[in-house]
Design a protein around this motif. Sequence first.
Motif, PDB file in Angstrom:
ATOM      1  N   GLU A  49      -7.425   1.509  -5.633  1.00 18.79           N
ATOM      2  CA  GLU A  49      -6.437   2.416  -6.225  1.00 18.79           C
ATOM      3  C   GLU A  49      -7.045   3.132  -7.417  1.00 18.79           C
ATOM      4  O   GLU A  49      -7.671   2.512  -8.279  1.00 18.79           O
ATOM      5  CB  GLU A  49      -5.203   1.623  -6.669  1.00 18.79           C
ATOM      6  CG  GLU A  49      -4.176   2.464  -7.403  1.00 18.79           C
ATOM      7  CD  GLU A  49      -2.974   1.657  -7.858  1.00 18.79           C
ATOM      8  OE1 GLU A  49      -2.183   2.195  -8.662  1.00 18.79           O
ATOM      9  OE2 GLU A  49      -2.839   0.498  -7.424  1.00 18.79           O
ATOM     10  N   SER A  98      -1.306   6.897   7.667  1.00 19.39           N
ATOM     11  CA  SER A  98      -1.866   5.618   8.101  1.00 19.39           C
ATOM     12  C   SER A  98      -2.109   5.645   9.607  1.00 19.39           C
ATOM     13  O   SER A  98      -1.393   6.314  10.364  1.00 19.39           O
ATOM     14  CB  SER A  98      -0.928   4.464   7.741  1.00 19.39           C
ATOM     15  OG  SER A  98       0.384   4.710   8.206  1.00 19.39           O
ATOM     16  N   GLN A 152      -0.222   8.673  -1.881  1.00 25.85           N
ATOM     17  CA  GLN A 152       0.016   8.868  -3.303  1.00 25.85           C
ATOM     18  C   GLN A 152       1.436   8.413  -3.637  1.00 25.85           C
ATOM     19  O   GLN A 152       2.381   8.710  -2.894  1.00 25.85           O
ATOM     20  CB  GLN A 152      -0.149  10.341  -3.688  1.00 25.85           C
ATOM     21  CG  GLN A 152      -1.525  10.912  -3.417  1.00 25.85           C
ATOM     22  CD  GLN A 152      -1.606  12.391  -3.737  1.00 25.85           C
ATOM     23  OE1 GLN A 152      -0.751  12.928  -4.444  1.00 25.85           O
ATOM     24  NE2 GLN A 152      -2.636  13.050  -3.224  1.00 25.85           N
ATOM     25  N   ASP A 198       0.836  -1.206   0.000  1.00 20.20           N
ATOM     26  CA  ASP A 198       0.000   0.000   0.000  1.00 20.20           C
ATOM     27  C   ASP A 198       0.865   1.248   0.000  1.00 20.20           C
ATOM     28  O   ASP A 198       2.096   1.201   0.100  1.00 20.20           O
ATOM     29  CB  ASP A 198      -0.971  -0.008   1.179  1.00 20.20           C
ATOM     30  CG  ASP A 198      -0.259   0.179   2.518  1.00 20.20           C
ATOM     31  OD1 ASP A 198       0.971  -0.037   2.586  1.00 20.20           O
ATOM     32  OD2 ASP A 198      -0.934   0.536   3.493  1.00 20.20           O
ATOM     33  N   HIS A 209      -3.398   7.007  -6.439  1.00 21.31           N
ATOM     34  CA  HIS A 209      -4.032   7.299  -5.149  1.00 21.31           C
ATOM     35  C   HIS A 209      -4.476   5.967  -4.557  1.00 21.31           C
ATOM     36  O   HIS A 209      -5.371   5.312  -5.093  1.00 21.31           O
ATOM     37  CB  HIS A 209      -5.224   8.227  -5.336  1.00 21.31           C
ATOM     38  CG  HIS A 209      -4.874   9.530  -5.975  1.00 21.31           C
ATOM     39  ND1 HIS A 209      -4.704  10.698  -5.271  1.00 21.31           N
ATOM     40  CD2 HIS A 209      -4.642   9.851  -7.280  1.00 21.31           C
ATOM     41  CE1 HIS A 209      -4.396  11.686  -6.099  1.00 21.31           C
ATOM     42  NE2 HIS A 209      -4.350  11.189  -7.322  1.00 21.31           N
ATOM     43  N   LYS A 210      -3.861   5.567  -3.454  1.00 25.19           N
ATOM     44  CA  LYS A 210      -4.091   4.237  -2.906  1.00 25.19           C
ATOM     45  C   LYS A 210      -4.736   4.302  -1.527  1.00 25.19           C
ATOM     46  O   LYS A 210      -4.309   5.061  -0.660  1.00 25.19           O
ATOM     47  CB  LYS A 210      -2.766   3.461  -2.809  1.00 25.19           C
ATOM     48  CG  LYS A 210      -2.105   3.180  -4.155  1.00 25.19           C
ATOM     49  CD  LYS A 210      -0.997   2.160  -4.027  1.00 25.19           C
ATOM     50  CE  LYS A 210      -0.414   1.797  -5.377  1.00 25.19           C
ATOM     51  NZ  LYS A 210       0.495   0.648  -5.315  1.00 25.19           N
ATOM     52  N   TYR A 211      -5.771   3.463  -1.372  1.00 26.55           N
ATOM     53  CA  TYR A 211      -6.467   3.330  -0.100  1.00 26.55           C
ATOM     54  C   TYR A 211      -6.352   1.880   0.360  1.00 26.55           C
ATOM     55  O   TYR A 211      -6.424   0.954  -0.450  1.00 26.55           O
ATOM     56  CB  TYR A 211      -7.948   3.691  -0.247  1.00 26.55           C
ATOM     57  CG  TYR A 211      -8.220   5.073  -0.788  1.00 26.55           C
ATOM     58  CD1 TYR A 211      -8.541   6.128   0.059  1.00 26.55           C
ATOM     59  CD2 TYR A 211      -8.160   5.319  -2.158  1.00 26.55           C
ATOM     60  CE1 TYR A 211      -8.806   7.397  -0.446  1.00 26.55           C
ATOM     61  CE2 TYR A 211      -8.420   6.577  -2.670  1.00 26.55           C
ATOM     62  CZ  TYR A 211      -8.737   7.609  -1.818  1.00 26.55           C
ATOM     63  OH  TYR A 211      -8.994   8.866  -2.314  1.00 26.55           O
ATOM     64  N   ASN A 212      -6.205   1.682   1.672  1.00 28.12           N
ATOM     65  CA  ASN A 212      -6.081   0.328   2.202  1.00 28.12           C
ATOM     66  C   ASN A 212      -6.690   0.267   3.595  1.00 28.12           C
ATOM     67  O   ASN A 212      -6.514   1.180   4.408  1.00 28.12           O
ATOM     68  CB  ASN A 212      -4.607  -0.094   2.272  1.00 28.12           C
ATOM     69  CG  ASN A 212      -4.432  -1.571   2.532  1.00 28.12           C
ATOM     70  OD1 ASN A 212      -4.348  -2.361   1.598  1.00 28.12           O
ATOM     71  ND2 ASN A 212      -4.400  -1.974   3.797  1.00 28.12           N
ATOM     72  N   SER A 216      -4.960   3.222   5.608  1.00 26.55           N
ATOM     73  CA  SER A 216      -3.959   4.121   5.045  1.00 26.55           C
ATOM     74  C   SER A 216      -4.482   4.750   3.766  1.00 26.55           C
ATOM     75  O   SER A 216      -5.356   4.199   3.086  1.00 26.55           O
ATOM     76  CB  SER A 216      -2.654   3.368   4.751  1.00 26.55           C
ATOM     77  OG  SER A 216      -2.831   2.449   3.697  1.00 26.55           O
ATOM     78  N   TYR A 217      -3.926   5.911   3.471  1.00 24.91           N
ATOM     79  CA  TYR A 217      -4.135   6.579   2.185  1.00 24.91           C
ATOM     80  C   TYR A 217      -2.830   7.243   1.796  1.00 24.91           C
ATOM     81  O   TYR A 217      -2.102   7.785   2.641  1.00 24.91           O
ATOM     82  CB  TYR A 217      -5.235   7.642   2.257  1.00 24.91           C
ATOM     83  CG  TYR A 217      -5.179   8.574   1.060  1.00 24.91           C
ATOM     84  CD1 TYR A 217      -5.626   8.154  -0.177  1.00 24.91           C
ATOM     85  CD2 TYR A 217      -4.614   9.849   1.160  1.00 24.91           C
ATOM     86  CE1 TYR A 217      -5.538   8.980  -1.290  1.00 24.91           C
ATOM     87  CE2 TYR A 217      -4.527  10.678   0.067  1.00 24.91           C
ATOM     88  CZ  TYR A 217      -4.989  10.248  -1.163  1.00 24.91           C
ATOM     89  OH  TYR A 217      -4.890  11.056  -2.264  1.00 24.91           O
ATOM     90  N   SER A 244       1.787  10.000   2.377  1.00 22.50           N
ATOM     91  CA  SER A 244       0.855   8.958   2.800  1.00 22.50           C
ATOM     92  C   SER A 244       0.599   9.086   4.297  1.00 22.50           C
ATOM     93  O   SER A 244       1.455   9.559   5.054  1.00 22.50           O
ATOM     94  CB  SER A 244       1.403   7.561   2.490  1.00 22.50           C
ATOM     95  OG  SER A 244       2.448   7.217   3.385  1.00 22.50           O
TER      96      SER A 244
END
Length: 1022
Positions: A718, A611, A640, A199, A694-697, A637-638, A609
Amino acid sequence: MLLTFVFLLLGQMAFAQKEVKGVVKDPTGETVIGASILEKGTTNGTITDFDGNFVLTVSDNAVLQISYIGFQTQEINVKGKTSFVVTLKEDSEVLDEVVVVGYGAQKKESVVGAISQVSSKELLKSPAGNVSQALAGKIAGVVTSQTSGAPGADDAQIYIRGRATFAGDAQPLILVDGVERQFSQIAPDDIESISVLKDASATAVYGVRGANGVMLITTKRGKEQKPVVSVTANWQIQSPTRNSKYLNSYESVKLLEEAYRNDGMPSQYSAEDIEMYRRSVAGELSGVEAMLYPNVDWYDEVLRSSAPAQRYNISIQGGTKRMRYYASGELYDQQGLYKNLSNDPYGNSSNIGYRRYAFRANMDFFLVKNLTFSINFGTRFEERRGPNTNESGSYSEVYYELNHTPGWLFPVSYTVDDGGVEKILYGGTSQYQNNIVARLTEGGFYRASNTINETNFIANYDLGWLTEGLSVKGMLSFDYDSYYKRMFQASFATYELTDRNNYQSLLGYNKFNRDTELAYSCYSNTTTYKLYMEAQVNYARKFGKHDVTAMLLYNQNDYRFQAELAKRYQGLVGRVTYGYDDRYLAEFNAGYNGSENFMKGKRFGFFPSFSLGWRINNEAFMEGTRNWLDNLKIRASYGQVGNDIYKVNGAEQRFLFEQKWEQISNDYTFGTTGQTGIWEARYPNYAVTWERAHKYNAGLEFSFKNGLLSGNIDYFYEKRNDILTEYLTRPQWVGVAIAAGNLGKTKNQGMELELKHAYHIGNDFSYSLGFTFSHARNEILDMDEPDLKTDYRKREGHPINQYFGLICDGFVTQADLDNPDFPKSTYTENVQVGDLKYRDMNKDGFIDDRDETFVGYSDIPENIYALNLGLNYKGWGFSIMFQGVNHVSRYYDAEAMYAFVNGGKVKEHHLQRWNPELSEAENLANAKYPLLHYAGNGDHNQRSNSFFLKDGSFLRLKNIELSYNLPVKWIKHVGMTDCRLFMNANNLVTWDKLDGLVDPESNGSNRYPIMKSVNFGVNIKF
């Protein structure tokens, strides 16, 4: 008085000392020879004897430290005790407690990113000498795709959480000991662990390089212990997971005649000829008849059924308070499946092969107080050899000729009398002049060598004297790779028998090409070097319930290939973590990176990022669960991250911001002489930049009953913007190509599941059961397709690389041909009953390329899963792993699928064709292949279509291992501390839906096959 005081003091000192004794065992109950016993805080110590026993005189309140390579160091308070039985825990448990992250390491309990880690012990359960193959099924979210088993060219492609870009190959960033390097040919025994960062929280520190995920390979280091020598030997037998099944001459000629009739072509073989082919297959022919009616199995002529491989590794690991060291050497030799047909007088074989010599030395020096200096040195010498043919991981000339050359046209060779001397003539025709046996025998060979040197110089200085928890670190790395290849070749003649009455003389043959002497042909020589530097400041400190760490790092990378302009990266990296009372966790990671691939003023970008984590099990209201709940953590988490790589047809495109001009010969004539001109080959994109993900987990971790059941569940999403793509909406009247623009958008989402169950039954038996499942599905949102483009032809709204072709609605029937509205094929003038029936998508009355649409899935599986089981009983160990994929499609090459393609051969599945001698009803019920045609006459059926698109899902018995540790009482008399015998295998059995056509993971038959292997090995420690 003074004398009395001295006696009292000596008596107290004597009273404070005592003798302790004990025995040290491993988890199986076997005693451990050579374990280190040290009184903590002193130099007083000893080691266990051949029976695992120790005796040591220590102070009454001493703490003993017991350590041994491969096991966790334990501390025991001796106060009130004099005898001990110590059972060591395996080092894999320690590995699980510390997770390697970007530019550092963290305790597992404090990690809030999506990170998975696999240990060396798990990797070595696979006999593969190539590390990329050993990863298959080991880590949730990691997809491996191996399309070739060729020695030295059998790397597997790796995808982390699928694929989210169509601008490149979507491969992750791979770092070895902190430096970007090739890792597949590292000695597997040298690897300590592999961490996969998935992530944005984990990869943001890599900024412009982290969008496709990151893999961190950490090699082994020394430990403070007596030297331990480990010797490992492996002997393998490798064979193809699939063998192509071509028809014999008799069956082939019968189908060939049928194809001629279907195409309205004149017959080539009479009934008498076909009968002779039947007799040839039965072994009833000899002499000239056997030459005229051959039944050549080209696979049998060229290939062996199996090939050997062997790998030997020796290492030494140890250290003192001043120095720690790990050093190893390896020899890996892998042979190919080709028979040695070469006539070279100097012993150069026609078989392909790969040999690797590797050496590694990792050393840590504790020079002065608070200063550590480390040196990592790794070198490999790789040798590749093979025939003078075009061989690579994606194509093999040998296999193409084996798959394409008919076995009924000519024998491998003829023997004639040439002036009283017996001479061998290699068979051929005007169409088939490349007799592959002749090429392997007479055509020459190549030799290639690769020298790779990789070095790290690291200094770490503890500034605790300035403020507690502060340290600085610097690293300088220099890598050098030199590749040299030499080719020796000769031409050879092939012959076609034209006069059966004169078959023993050269006069009875047509000759194609000519024989030449073996000569040096050409060479290629490439060099690559990389200079990497980083400077790092670290801070880690606890204030009561507050746990704070921080990191700031500067790095730069300079990569040079030959005389090309260097690839350079430069940036700052930052990380701050905060934990409160082991319950609440927060982390901020960021990379501020730049790439020379973009225009000045646009080269740097910021990739942050965030988290959060919550260890619920440590809350006061969870007090009642402490006896059964080990861990319960949620995290989110979020962030880039970026990607600056853009590839077209596998070639990286650089400097899109520059205008491109090219020369053209004879552009215009001045007088009577053609003059060279220049033309604008590409209009630049001054605003080009990296794609941004742009990633979200969100994740959940849990563990019950001291690891009885543990697991992770992750959901990820993503959205990727600014993907480089061509301007598809560019009007045709624009007279120049335009550099790609940041126009593309995709999304990728899915989930991962990891479950593990482990249990001990008594002191002798333990078992573990693990399961992983990953799902990732992507979708193209925008790639600059014109708004008016027909919806069924738009790639937007579909997965990346989803297959594109005609939709097949079964076979053409007589009723179809009688229908005046039946669409007309543009691929052939005469569609017949039994040909494939395609759907007219645009309803224009024609079947052409404009009717192609999306079919099946993509070539990367959406779902991957693995199930593994481990058993241990006393000295015996057993493990087995099944790995599978689904929601994946494959389109295999022409020789694997089609009948008589380019005048080639036929396979077993072609027997199930549409048979004109049967009724239409019978064919509709039973036919699995369309009407047979010869060569180009089959173009209508041989289109990209849903009929030939295959389901690529499979389940493999990926790894299986049986091992036995010899009892210490047997081996201690020869100085051994451990002796492990093992037998393992990989790719042993595969279940799929292809009926043996090809290996489902392969891309076809015109390449070296994927291999299965059975391995016997031994590991000895002294």
